[in-house]
Design a protein around this motif. Structure first.
Motif, PDB file in Angstrom:
ATOM      1  N   ASP A   1       0.869  -1.176   0.000  1.00 21.99           N
ATOM      2  CA  ASP A   1       0.000   0.000   0.000  1.00 21.99           C
ATOM      3  C   ASP A   1       0.907   1.227   0.000  1.00 21.99           C
ATOM      4  OD1 ASP A   1       0.758   0.582   2.675  1.00 21.99           O
ATOM      5  OD2 ASP A   1      -0.987  -0.446   3.498  1.00 21.99           O
ATOM      6  N   GLU A   2       0.350   2.413   0.161  1.00 26.60           N
ATOM      7  CA  GLU A   2       1.173   3.625   0.052  1.00 26.60           C
ATOM      8  C   GLU A   2       2.132   3.817   1.220  1.00 26.60           C
ATOM      9  OE1 GLU A   2      -1.841   6.988   1.893  1.00 26.60           O
ATOM     10  OE2 GLU A   2      -1.589   6.827  -0.273  1.00 26.60           O
ATOM     11  N   ASN A   3       1.973   3.035   2.304  1.00 25.80           N
ATOM     12  CA  ASN A   3       2.838   3.178   3.478  1.00 25.80           C
ATOM     13  C   ASN A   3       3.833   2.040   3.674  1.00 25.80           C
ATOM     14  OD1 ASN A   3       1.611   5.634   4.317  1.00 25.80           O
ATOM     15  ND2 ASN A   3      -0.127   4.434   5.022  1.00 25.80           N
ATOM     16  N   SER A   4       3.634   0.913   3.019  1.00 27.15           N
ATOM     17  CA  SER A   4       4.571  -0.199   3.174  1.00 27.15           C
ATOM     18  C   SER A   4       4.437  -1.193   2.029  1.00 27.15           C
ATOM     19  CB  SER A   4       4.355  -0.918   4.513  1.00 27.15           C
ATOM     20  OG  SER A   4       3.141  -1.633   4.491  1.00 27.15           O
ATOM     21  N   ALA A   5       5.509  -1.946   1.837  1.00 27.39           N
ATOM     22  CA  ALA A   5       5.524  -3.044   0.871  1.00 27.39           C
ATOM     23  C   ALA A   5       6.215  -4.220   1.553  1.00 27.39           C
ATOM     24  CB  ALA A   5       6.262  -2.645  -0.392  1.00 27.39           C
ATOM     25  N   THR A   6       5.611  -5.386   1.468  1.00 26.36           N
ATOM     26  CA  THR A   6       6.176  -6.603   2.034  1.00 26.36           C
ATOM     27  C   THR A   6       6.451  -7.557   0.888  1.00 26.36           C
ATOM     28  OG1 THR A   6       4.874  -6.293   4.043  1.00 26.36           O
ATOM     29  CG2 THR A   6       5.795  -8.476   3.680  1.00 26.36           C
ATOM     30  N   VAL A   7       7.704  -7.987   0.773  1.00 27.58           N
ATOM     31  CA  VAL A   7       8.101  -8.857  -0.328  1.00 27.58           C
ATOM     32  C   VAL A   7       8.902 -10.046   0.187  1.00 27.58           C
ATOM     33  CG1 VAL A   7       8.111  -6.994  -2.030  1.00 27.58           C
ATOM     34  CG2 VAL A   7      10.199  -7.524  -0.823  1.00 27.58           C
ATOM     35  N   GLU A   8       8.746 -11.168  -0.479  1.00 22.97           N
ATOM     36  CA  GLU A   8       9.553 -12.348  -0.192  1.00 22.97           C
ATOM     37  C   GLU A   8      10.796 -12.271  -1.061  1.00 22.97           C
ATOM     38  OE1 GLU A   8       9.372 -14.868   1.978  1.00 22.97           O
ATOM     39  OE2 GLU A   8       7.583 -13.979   2.855  1.00 22.97           O
ATOM     40  N   THR A   9      11.958 -12.420  -0.427  1.00 24.61           N
ATOM     41  CA  THR A   9      13.222 -12.396  -1.154  1.00 24.61           C
ATOM     42  C   THR A   9      13.962 -13.702  -0.917  1.00 24.61           C
ATOM     43  OG1 THR A   9      14.642 -11.531   0.610  1.00 24.61           O
ATOM     44  CG2 THR A   9      13.367  -9.907  -0.659  1.00 24.61           C
ATOM     45  N   ALA A  10      15.072 -13.859  -1.588  1.00 28.05           N
ATOM     46  CA  ALA A  10      15.911 -15.038  -1.406  1.00 28.05           C
ATOM     47  C   ALA A  10      16.470 -15.110   0.008  1.00 28.05           C
ATOM     48  CB  ALA A  10      17.045 -15.019  -2.428  1.00 28.05           C
ATOM     49  N   CYS A  11      16.476 -13.987   0.735  1.00 25.52           N
ATOM     50  CA  CYS A  11      17.018 -13.940   2.107  1.00 25.52           C
ATOM     51  C   CYS A  11      15.938 -13.801   3.167  1.00 25.52           C
ATOM     52  CB  CYS A  11      18.009 -12.787   2.221  1.00 25.52           C
ATOM     53  SG  CYS A  11      19.499 -13.043   1.260  1.00 25.52           S
ATOM     54  N   GLY A  12      14.680 -13.914   2.819  1.00 25.85           N
ATOM     55  CA  GLY A  12      13.594 -13.810   3.780  1.00 25.85           C
ATOM     56  C   GLY A  12      12.621 -12.699   3.423  1.00 25.85           C
ATOM     57  N   THR A  13      11.715 -12.405   4.340  1.00 25.56           N
ATOM     58  CA  THR A  13      10.681 -11.398   4.119  1.00 25.56           C
ATOM     59  C   THR A  13      11.239 -10.012   4.404  1.00 25.56           C
ATOM     60  OG1 THR A  13       8.992 -12.989   4.773  1.00 25.56           O
ATOM     61  CG2 THR A  13       8.351 -10.673   4.751  1.00 25.56           C
ATOM     62  N   LEU A  14      11.101  -9.132   3.438  1.00 22.15           N
ATOM     63  CA  LEU A  14      11.583  -7.757   3.539  1.00 22.15           C
ATOM     64  C   LEU A  14      10.389  -6.820   3.603  1.00 22.15           C
ATOM     65  CD1 LEU A  14      13.871  -5.583   3.277  1.00 22.15           C
ATOM     66  CD2 LEU A  14      13.497  -5.721   0.812  1.00 22.15           C
TER      67      LEU A  14
END
Length: 98
Positions: free
Chosen positions: A38-51
């Motif tokens: 959303d406009e205040n945060s982004a949660t993404v799965e990466t090769a090193c964990g959740t960012l």
């Protein structure tokens, strides 16, 4: 035959790198999927964990499932990795009944 989407194993093989320019733009590689945004945060799965990227007026400018690259623009205030749970680690009730 060419495919447009990369498998998770192919994306994981790419290194996870984050570049932030003047707290206004972020480029991350090794991204597997955008979990929430959303406009205040982004949660993404990466090769090193959740960012988690937090700030104001954030926009996911570009994401490529082929290269595993993500671009976010806006006022970036923080980045944070969420701790991965190990297999032996349990929740509150599991620790309670030991």
């Amino acid at each position: 035959m060419m495919t447009t989407a990369a498998s998770a194993a192919e994306v994981q093989a790419k290194p996870h790198v984050i570049t932030i320019k003047e707290r206004k733009s972020l480029i991350a590689t090794g991204v597997q999927e955008v979990v929430a945004y959303d406009e205040n945060s982004a949660t993404v799965e990466t090769a090193c964990g959740t960012l988690v990227v937090g700030g104001a007026n954030l926009r996911v400018h570009e994401i490529s499932t082929v290269s595993g690259e993500l671009s976010i623009e806006g006022n970036i205030e923080y980045i944070q990795y969420e701790a991965r749970k190990t297999k032996g680690e349990g929740g509150f009730f599991k620790r309670l009944v030991r």
